[in-house]
Design a protein around this motif. Sequence first.
Motif, PDB file in Angstrom:
ATOM      1  N   MET A 499     -21.197  17.126   4.342  1.00  0.00           N
ATOM      2  CA  MET A 499     -22.090  15.989   4.558  1.00  0.00           C
ATOM      3  C   MET A 499     -21.769  15.283   5.868  1.00  0.00           C
ATOM      4  N   GLU A 500     -20.496  15.174   6.222  1.00  0.00           N
ATOM      5  CA  GLU A 500     -20.138  14.570   7.506  1.00  0.00           C
ATOM      6  C   GLU A 500     -20.631  15.419   8.670  1.00  0.00           C
ATOM      7  N   ASP A 501     -20.581  16.732   8.516  1.00  0.00           N
ATOM      8  CA  ASP A 501     -21.101  17.598   9.568  1.00  0.00           C
ATOM      9  C   ASP A 501     -22.598  17.397   9.750  1.00  0.00           C
ATOM     10  N   LYS A 502     -23.311  17.228   8.642  1.00  0.00           N
ATOM     11  CA  LYS A 502     -24.747  16.961   8.715  1.00  0.00           C
ATOM     12  C   LYS A 502     -25.016  15.599   9.355  1.00  0.00           C
ATOM     13  N   GLN A 503     -24.250  14.577   8.972  1.00  0.00           N
ATOM     14  CA  GLN A 503     -24.409  13.256   9.572  1.00  0.00           C
ATOM     15  C   GLN A 503     -24.106  13.287  11.066  1.00  0.00           C
ATOM     16  N   ASN A 504     -23.072  14.021  11.428  1.00  0.00           N
ATOM     17  CA  ASN A 504     -22.695  14.097  12.833  1.00  0.00           C
ATOM     18  C   ASN A 504     -23.774  14.771  13.666  1.00  0.00           C
ATOM     19  N   GLU A 505     -24.384  15.819  13.118  1.00  0.00           N
ATOM     20  CA  GLU A 505     -25.455  16.492  13.835  1.00  0.00           C
ATOM     21  C   GLU A 505     -26.678  15.578  13.970  1.00  0.00           C
ATOM     22  N   MET A 506     -26.989  14.803  12.930  1.00  0.00           N
ATOM     23  CA  MET A 506     -28.109  13.876  13.015  1.00  0.00           C
ATOM     24  C   MET A 506     -27.855  12.826  14.091  1.00  0.00           C
ATOM     25  N   ASN A 507     -26.634  12.298  14.163  1.00  0.00           N
ATOM     26  CA  ASN A 507     -26.305  11.336  15.211  1.00  0.00           C
ATOM     27  C   ASN A 507     -26.404  11.965  16.594  1.00  0.00           C
ATOM     28  N   PHE A 508     -25.925  13.210  16.712  1.00  0.00           N
ATOM     29  CA  PHE A 508     -25.943  13.881  18.007  1.00  0.00           C
ATOM     30  C   PHE A 508     -27.380  14.103  18.489  1.00  0.00           C
ATOM     31  N   LYS A 509     -28.263  14.529  17.602  1.00  0.00           N
ATOM     32  CA  LYS A 509     -29.658  14.737  17.973  1.00  0.00           C
ATOM     33  C   LYS A 509     -30.320  13.432  18.376  1.00  0.00           C
ATOM     34  N   LYS A 510     -30.004  12.346  17.675  1.00  0.00           N
ATOM     35  CA  LYS A 510     -30.575  11.041  18.049  1.00  0.00           C
ATOM     36  C   LYS A 510     -30.087  10.621  19.431  1.00  0.00           C
ATOM     37  N   MET A 511     -28.815  10.883  19.719  1.00  0.00           N
ATOM     38  CA  MET A 511     -28.283  10.503  21.029  1.00  0.00           C
ATOM     39  C   MET A 511     -28.970  11.284  22.143  1.00  0.00           C
ATOM     40  N   ILE A 512     -29.231  12.570  21.910  1.00  0.00           N
ATOM     41  CA  ILE A 512     -29.910  13.375  22.922  1.00  0.00           C
ATOM     42  C   ILE A 512     -31.356  12.908  23.101  1.00  0.00           C
ATOM     43  N   ASN A 513     -31.997  12.505  22.005  1.00  0.00           N
ATOM     44  CA  ASN A 513     -33.407  12.127  22.064  1.00  0.00           C
ATOM     45  C   ASN A 513     -33.628  10.682  22.483  1.00  0.00           C
ATOM     46  N   LEU A 514     -32.569   9.914  22.670  1.00  0.00           N
ATOM     47  CA  LEU A 514     -32.750   8.527  23.091  1.00  0.00           C
ATOM     48  C   LEU A 514     -33.424   8.452  24.461  1.00  0.00           C
ATOM     49  N   ARG A 515     -33.113   9.384  25.323  1.00  0.00           N
ATOM     50  CA  ARG A 515     -33.728   9.371  26.651  1.00  0.00           C
ATOM     51  C   ARG A 515     -35.237   9.564  26.545  1.00  0.00           C
ATOM     52  N   THR A 516     -35.661  10.513  25.695  1.00  0.00           N
ATOM     53  CA  THR A 516     -37.099  10.725  25.513  1.00  0.00           C
ATOM     54  C   THR A 516     -37.755   9.503  24.899  1.00  0.00           C
ATOM     55  N   LEU A 517     -37.059   8.881  23.916  1.00  0.00           N
ATOM     56  CA  LEU A 517     -37.605   7.688  23.283  1.00  0.00           C
ATOM     57  C   LEU A 517     -37.763   6.557  24.284  1.00  0.00           C
ATOM     58  N   CYS A 518     -36.780   6.380  25.158  1.00  0.00           N
ATOM     59  CA  CYS A 518     -36.868   5.314  26.164  1.00  0.00           C
ATOM     60  C   CYS A 518     -38.022   5.572  27.127  1.00  0.00           C
ATOM     61  N   ASN A 519     -38.233   6.832  27.510  1.00  0.00           N
ATOM     62  CA  ASN A 519     -39.348   7.144  28.403  1.00  0.00           C
ATOM     63  C   ASN A 519     -40.691   6.867  27.734  1.00  0.00           C
ATOM     64  N   ILE A 520     -40.787   7.160  26.434  1.00  0.00           N
ATOM     65  CA  ILE A 520     -42.034   6.883  25.713  1.00  0.00           C
ATOM     66  C   ILE A 520     -42.293   5.375  25.653  1.00  0.00           C
ATOM     67  N   GLN A 521     -41.224   4.612  25.394  1.00  0.00           N
ATOM     68  CA  GLN A 521     -41.391   3.159  25.347  1.00  0.00           C
ATOM     69  C   GLN A 521     -41.772   2.604  26.712  1.00  0.00           C
ATOM     70  N   ARG A 522     -41.174   3.134  27.771  1.00  0.00           N
ATOM     71  CA  ARG A 522     -41.532   2.667  29.116  1.00  0.00           C
ATOM     72  C   ARG A 522     -42.974   3.027  29.440  1.00  0.00           C
ATOM     73  N   LEU A 523     -43.429   4.190  28.993  1.00  0.00           N
ATOM     74  CA  LEU A 523     -44.814   4.585  29.211  1.00  0.00           C
ATOM     75  C   LEU A 523     -45.769   3.664  28.453  1.00  0.00           C
ATOM     76  N   ALA A 524     -45.395   3.279  27.223  1.00  0.00           N
ATOM     77  CA  ALA A 524     -46.242   2.359  26.456  1.00  0.00           C
ATOM     78  C   ALA A 524     -46.330   1.008  27.142  1.00  0.00           C
ATOM     79  N   ILE A 525     -45.219   0.533  27.709  1.00  0.00           N
ATOM     80  CA  ILE A 525     -45.250  -0.755  28.428  1.00  0.00           C
ATOM     81  C   ILE A 525     -46.138  -0.645  29.663  1.00  0.00           C
TER      82      ILE A 525
END
Length: 546
Positions: A499-525
Motif C-alpha cells: 500500500m505504501e508503494d501504491k501511495q508513493n507512486e500516486m504522489n510521484f505521478k501528482k508531482m510530475i503532473n503539477l507542471r501540466t496542471l499549473c500550465n492549464i491554470q495559467r491558460l484559464a487565467i
Amino acid sequence: MLANELLRLEGSSLLGAPCSYCTEEPGLFRCLECHPERLSCKTCVLASHAALPFHRVEKWENKHFTALPLVDIEAVYHLSHDNTRCPHWKAPDPPAPPTYTPNPDAPADDRPKKRPRRPQTSAADGHIVRIAHTNGFHHVRIGYCRCPNAPDHATQLLRARIFPGTLSKPRTAYTIALLSYFLTSTWESNLTAYDYAKILCRLTHSYCPEDIKSGYDNFRVVLRVWRDLQFRMRCGAFFDIPARLPPPYTNTMAVLCPGCPHPGINYDPAVKHRKIHCDTLTLAGDGNFRAVQKDKISDPADVHLRPGAAYFREDKAYHEYLASVGDEHEVSHLQPSTCTGLKAGDVLREGRYKNTKVSGVFSVICARHGFFRPDATVDLQKGERYSHTDYALAGALAGTQSIRRIVFIYDINCQYIRHVHERFKERFPHLTHIEFIEWLIPKMHLVGHKEDCQYLYSLNFTPGSGRVDGEQTERNWCDLNGAATSTREMNSAHRHEVMEDKQNEMNFKKMINLRTLCNIQRLAILLTQISCLCQRRPFKGRWVLL
C-alpha cells in the motif's frame, strides 16, 4: 485475406533454401524475436544469439516449426569479455566412458540392467539457470567469468541486468526488464504476482501451461525485495538524501508535496506573504473501509522492511497507543450526536467488520494537491474511531508548529472537535498548536449536515480556501482500492509495503503532473483576461503571460 496471411506465418517461403547468413548449410532455424522470415543454420543461430539468450527460436522438422530452446543446441550466455568465453574457463577433459565386461557366471540379478549414462562433454559446460523474462521462462546456460578478481555469480548476473533469486549459487533469476514491467503493471492495473506468474507460464507453453512450474514462492519474495529497492532509490536513500532533510522529515522515504509549506525546506516562518493562503497548510482526512485485512494466521517471521519510514505509522508504537487508549476512552466521550445521523465514528457499527483483522485505513492528505502526508496513515480496528483519527492527524501535524495557518477538513468535524483539545492535551502534549487549527467539512459531505453546520464549517465561507472542495481523499481511494482485493490476503507487514508503494507512486505521478496542471491554470487565467478585455470589464486578479 487476413486468415491466409496468418496461416502463412506458420510456415516460411524460404524452406529448402540455404542459410540466409552464410549460405553454406540449409536453413532450418528461425527466431521469432529477430527476423521470423529469415532462416538460418545452427552455427549462425548460435553466433547471432550469443548476447540474446531470451529469444524464442524454432526449428523446422516433421513439416512444421517446433520450439527449440537455445540451451538444447549448446548455446552459452557468457557474462563477461564481450559475451565471449572467459580465458580462465578451462573445461576439464571428459572422462573416459566406463567399460563393462559381462560375466557369464554372475547371477542375472547382479548384472546391471542399463549401461551408465555418458557424462556431458565440455561443449555443454556452464551453469543452467532458470530465468524469467517478459516472454516467459528460459533455461539459460550461463558462462560466468572465472578470472581471479571476478565477482561472485550473483554480482555478475546483476551486471547483466538479471536479478538473482538467491545470493548464493543462484539457479533461478529474473530479468530487470521483467521486474520493471511488473511493477509498472501493478501501479497502473493492479496486476498481482500470482496472475503474472500464470501469464509467464502461458507465454512459455501456450498449450500446457500447467506443466510449467511458476516458482511463485520465490517470485513474490524477489518482487518484495525489488519493490523496496526501487522505493529507496526513488527517495535517494542510498545517497543519504533523507538524512539531510530537517525534522520531522529526517529519514523519511515519502514523496513530499512540493506545493505545501514544509518548514526548513520551502517555508520560512520569518517571511510572511501578503496573501494568507500562501502560508496555509490545508489537510484533509478520511477513512477507507475497502482496504481491509482478513483475520487469518499470519507469518510470525514477516517483518516490515521500512517500518515508519514512509506513510504508515510505526506499527509497534501504534498498537501500544491503542492499548493505552482502550475502549473506555471512546465511551467516556460518547455523547448523542448534535448533527444528523453520521455513520463515521459510530463504534456501534463494529459488527459489520466480522472476520477482519483490520477494518480499513485512515489517511491524512494534502487537500489542495492530493498528496499523502508522510507518517499519517493508520489501520482501523472495529470501524473509524476518534483515536485512529487523532493518531493519524498527530503524525501529519509533526513539525508544523511554525506554519502560520493550518486547516483540517474532515467529514464529521462538527462532532470530532467536541473533545479534540482534551484528547490531544492528554495524548500528544507536544502539539500545542492544535488549538489554532480551523476545522471544516468537505463540500459534498456538508450537504448531509444540518443547516448550522453548513454555515459554520463551509469552505465557501472561509477566506483563503479558494476552490478547494475537500473531497480529494475520495479520489485517492478510487485509485488505492484497486489493490484492496490482493492486500486483504497479505500479512500485515507485506500489506503495508504494497500500500505504501501504491501511495508513493500516486504522489510521484501528482508531482510530475503539477507542471501540466499549473500550465492549464495559467491558460484559464489568460482566457479570462481576454474575455474581460473583449467585454470591456475590469479583471480582478493577477495578470500573467504564457
